[in-house]
Design a protein around this motif. Structure first.
Motif, PDB file in Angstrom:
ATOM      1  N   ARG A 287       0.826  -1.220   0.000  1.00 34.58           N
ATOM      2  CA  ARG A 287       0.000   0.000   0.000  1.00 34.58           C
ATOM      3  C   ARG A 287       0.851   1.257   0.000  1.00 34.58           C
ATOM      4  O   ARG A 287       0.580   2.193  -0.766  1.00 34.58           O
TER       5      ARG A 287
ATOM      6  N   GLU B  61       1.543   8.457   0.738  1.00 31.70           N
ATOM      7  CA  GLU B  61       0.851   9.317   1.705  1.00 31.70           C
ATOM      8  C   GLU B  61      -0.544   8.796   2.039  1.00 31.70           C
ATOM      9  O   GLU B  61      -1.286   9.457   2.766  1.00 31.70           O
TER      10      GLU B  61
ATOM     11  N   ASP C 298       1.116   4.182  -2.771  1.00 34.20           N
ATOM     12  CA  ASP C 298       0.488   5.431  -2.359  1.00 34.20           C
ATOM     13  C   ASP C 298       1.104   5.870  -1.023  1.00 34.20           C
ATOM     14  O   ASP C 298       0.498   5.685   0.031  1.00 34.20           O
TER      15      ASP C 298
ATOM     16  N   HIS D  71      -7.763   4.382   0.163  1.00 31.88           N
ATOM     17  CA  HIS D  71      -6.877   4.250   1.317  1.00 31.88           C
ATOM     18  C   HIS D  71      -7.279   5.140   2.494  1.00 31.88           C
ATOM     19  O   HIS D  71      -6.562   5.208   3.494  1.00 31.88           O
TER      20      HIS D  71
ATOM     21  N   THR E  43      -3.195   8.834   0.227  1.00 34.47           N
ATOM     22  CA  THR E  43      -4.171   9.860  -0.111  1.00 34.47           C
ATOM     23  C   THR E  43      -5.238   9.350  -1.076  1.00 34.47           C
ATOM     24  O   THR E  43      -6.256  10.005  -1.272  1.00 34.47           O
ATOM     25  N   ALA E  44      -5.013   8.203  -1.691  1.00 30.93           N
ATOM     26  CA  ALA E  44      -6.020   7.665  -2.613  1.00 30.93           C
ATOM     27  C   ALA E  44      -7.307   7.386  -1.849  1.00 30.93           C
ATOM     28  O   ALA E  44      -7.254   7.000  -0.676  1.00 30.93           O
TER      29      ALA E  44
END
Ligand code: ADP
Ligand code: MG
Length: 750
Positions: A718, A724, A722, A730, A726-727
């Motif tokens: 993960r 941070e 990504d 997530h 931020t998706a």
């Protein structure tokens, strides 16, 4: 047929009807809609109706709502709940029951009150836990206690029963039998019969499993029980599962909803375990997300200087070392060389048992840095060790580089000279304690920082090295305390790991024996004899001065040695309160063999290297930690002679005995480390009660290593995709990491 739809309050069902009339009622209670269908004659009370079916959903409750926003939870209780880590409704839902039990359907205290009110002569049988108890000596002496179960409380009192105070104590589960009187809603049993609750008598294998929550000061067990039971149906539908579907499928995990329900209302043991596994995964994943995030942060920090390697370096190193490297040392050096050659700052942990030869590996790394014309630093946890490394490194390197010693007790002038040298950018080596970090030595220009015995070098200190403005130094952290893999993956998870799992050749294994404290004189006499035969020995004690516990101590021991077993033996004494010069001189005299015995506290725990010392006697051995005993023992067995370690103790506790057994049983540091983790738990081992590990409710370390590996893999995937989080998919993971509140400080190594 009338159908009431709308929002009449409960109790205002449609008017009475004669005869058997089917009815349908829909109630809209706050946000939830209930639909009743049934059959009744005269509906006066909702209990009079035969309800055929109840469908509908209760009003949703916000999982993020603060517990203090619930009715019945005031400031005091909210604070007590917070002390248990319970702040929000979701926290409560994730609260782990202490155990689950199958109980026969006993009358609850609440039921008993009804019985007592109706018939004061009824003999009641109550089961519950003693919540409070006290002896009252004023007036008519008596003993009073409060009995509680999940439904309510009863007052108990025994006139003349002051003696019960040692028997009936808070937390005790008891069976109470007697008549009761009611005063308002309070039920009082006077001089009832009592016995300690017999689990077997009230356990019914066919009864449903019921959760029992841990009781705490001011929070009776039934409080949590009632709250969770009344909230669960309202909260669970509103909870958002932080795990993406793919994650759950990949690791075969329950949904959060299923897990919470099975936790508090399990059908069987298997459901408890699958729920626990899912919730443990959440905890471990949260930790691993933080760790993965930190690894990512290191990779993207200010770059390090590329310190490329070449064959000349090998020749150089071999010329300095009087021995051939072990395979493990060569492998570790290989790892380090690769790291150093890259612009990404090295962040590596070198684990190697005492005597495995970490210093030679450090030397290889330091040499690579110094040869590039960059300063390097070598940091030790104590002045004693810093001085020893300073001596070793000076003897090896001083013809080409200047080796400075920087410890807190050095004079200001000396330290200033070192600082000037650093500022001038010489390819100098700075050896010291943590004073190296605090003094403005210009370490940001260092190409490499080596930290020996990292126990006290936590996440925060590591971060200090990365605040450099231009370049980040490469970092090599060394430890002789083997770290169980589970801790390596969490507490030290941001570090790459090299392991020295091979001792240099020619070592004879250390023999370890335990002796009872009453054989202490024999053990000390043995020291005298062995010394006559030309060996050197350590005697280690837990304390400097006599204390309350009567532990062996220097003050009492030293005169005894002088008059007895060591009367003709030159021996020295070192401890933490000696001034540096005295300590240095003593150590030097022991190293040179002028002193034959060193009597010491744990100041010799790490690093001290005197190969001729082959006997160690540890007095009050049960007073030391497991890792400490292993470290101490590592002071012998450093030469070719067969060495012995004698643990003298009369352990007062089971744990003390277990520690001694473990040290006698093995010399394998990794086995000791696992045992240490088992005995003390992760929070203690990492030296920080508040660490993320100490707060795990569901994950067990040791035990859940497989799950830990899985969570680590998941976090890597993960964060890799990504960093941070931020998706949108997530968002839950970002919250999860936050829920467990495990930032760098929480993982801090003390
Ligand atoms: P530690 O890992 O405990 O720091 P040291 O670096 O102090 O171990 O090494 C312990 C002893 O082993 C030292 O006396 C050192 O000179 C010696 N030593 C280290 N490596 C080797 C080797 N490859 N062959 C022989 N002796 C070695
Ligand atoms: Mg060492």
């Amino acid at each position: 047929m009338p159908t009431g739809v709308g929002s009449p309050p409960v109790g205002h069902l449609p008017p009475d009807r004669d005869g058997a009339t089917a009815f349908q009622v829909s109630l809209d209670i706050r946000a939830g809609v209930f639909h009743f269908e049934g059959f009744g004659r005269r509906i006066v009370h909702d209990e009079d109706a035969t309800l055929g079916a109840i469908t509908g959903s209760p009003p949703a409750a916000d999982p993020n709502a603060a517990l203090s926003s619930l009715s019945g939870i005031g400031a005091v209780r909210a604070e007590r709940l917070a002390a248990l880590g319970l702040r929000t409704v979701e926290d409560l839902m994730r609260h782990r029951p202490l155990r689950w039990e199958r109980q026969v359907d006993l009358d609850t205290i609440e039921d008993a009150k009804a019985t007592a009110a109706a018939d004061p002569k009824a003999v009641l049988v109550l089961h519950g836990e003693i919540e409070r108890a006290r002896a009252v000596r004023t007036g008519r002496p008596r003993f009073e206690a409060v009995l509680s179960d999940e439904s309510g409380t009863a007052q108990l009192r025994w006139f003349g029963g002051v003696w019960l105070q040692n028997k009936i104590v808070p937390g005790l589960r008891v069976r109470i039998e007697g008549k009761a009187t009611m005063q308002g809603r309070t039920m009082i049993l006077t001089n009832p019969g009592w016995s300690v609750h017999d689990e077997a008598a009230t356990t019914d294998p066919a009864a449903p499993l019921r959760p029992v929550y841990p009781a705490t000061e001011g929070i009776p067990p039934r409080f949590l029980h009632d709250r969770i039971r009344s909230l669960i149906n309202k909260v669970v539908p509103a909870m958002v599962d932080p795990l993406p579907d793919a994650t759950r499928q990949r690791w075969n995990l329950l949904t959060l909803q299923q897990a919470i329900r099975q936790l508090h209302q399990p059908a069987d043991e298997a459901e408890i375990e699958t729920a626990r596994r899912r919730l443990a995964f959440d905890e471990l994943l949260a930790l691993q997300l933080v760790v993965a995030r930190r690894r990512y942060g290191i990779r993207t920090a200010k770059p390090a200087t590329e310190l490329s390697t070449n064959d000349a370096l090998d020749t150089d190193l071999q010329a300095l070392l009087p021995f051939a490297l072990t395979g493990a040392q060569a492998r570790a050096i290989g790892d380090i060389r690769q790291d150093l050659g890259r612009p990404v700052p090295m962040h590596r942990l070198l684990q190697g048992d005492v005597g495995s030869g970490k210093t030679a590996v450090a030397l290889a790394a330091l040499l690579q840095c110094l040869r590039h014309g960059l300063p390097a630093a070598f940091m030790a946890p104590t002045e004693l060790l810093a001085e020893q490394h300073h001596r070793t490194l000076t003897s090896l390197l001083s013809d080409r580089f200047t080796v400075h010693l920087c410890t807190g007790s050095r004079s200001v002038a000396e330290r200033r000279a070192a600082a000037d040298a650093a500022a001038a950018g010489h390819a100098d080596l700075f050896v010291g304690t943590q004073a190296l970090l605090s003094e403005h030595l210009g370490l940001q220009d260092a190409g490499l920082v080596v930290v020996d015995e990292q126990h006290r070098f936590g996440v925060r200190q590591r971060a200090l090295l990365r605040r450099a403005e231009v370049r980040t130094p490469h970092l090599l952290v060394m430890t002789a305390t083997p770290i169980p893999r589970s801790l390596a993956l969490t507490h030290y998870g941001d570090l790459d790991v090299s392991i020295l799992d091979e001792l240099p050749p020619g070592r004879t294994p250390i023999r370890t024996v335990a002796m009872h404290a009453n054989k202490m004189d024999a053990a000390l006499a043995r020291v005298g004899e062995r010394v006559q035969e030309g060996e050197q020995a350590y005697i280690v004690v837990p304390a400097i001065e006599p204390g309350e516990r009567g532990d062996p101590n220097l003050e009492e021991l030293v005169p005894r040695l002088q008059q007895g077993p060591l009367a003709d033996v030159p021996f020295g004494v070192v401890h933490g309160r000696l001034d540096q010069v005295t300590r240095d001189d003593t150590m030097a005299a022991f190293r040179e063999g002028n002193l034959r015995v060193l009597v010491a506290t744990t100041v010799i725990e790490v690093g001290v290297d005197v190969p001729n010392a082959s006997l160690m006697v540890i007095l009050g051995a049960d007073r030391f930690g497991l890792a400490q005993l292993h470290q101490l023992r590592g002071r012998v067995g450093r030469g070719a002679a067969a060495s012995t370690c004698v643990l003298v103790a009369d352990p007062a506790t089971e744990d003390g005995q277990a520690r001694i057994d473990a040290v006698v049983g093995t010399t394998d540091g990794f086995v000791i480390a696992e045992e240490d983790l088992r005995l003390r738990g992760p929070g203690e081992v990492v030296g920080e009660r508040q660490s993320g590990l100490a707060r795990l409710q569901f994950a067990h370390l040791p035990g859940d290593e497989a799950l830990l590996e899985q969570s680590r893999e998941e976090a890597a995937t993960r964060i890799g995709a990504d960093p941070e989080l931020t998706a949108p998919e997530h968002a839950g993971l970002a919250q999860l990491a936050q829920r467990f509140d495990t930032p760098a400080e929480a993982l801090e190594g003390g």
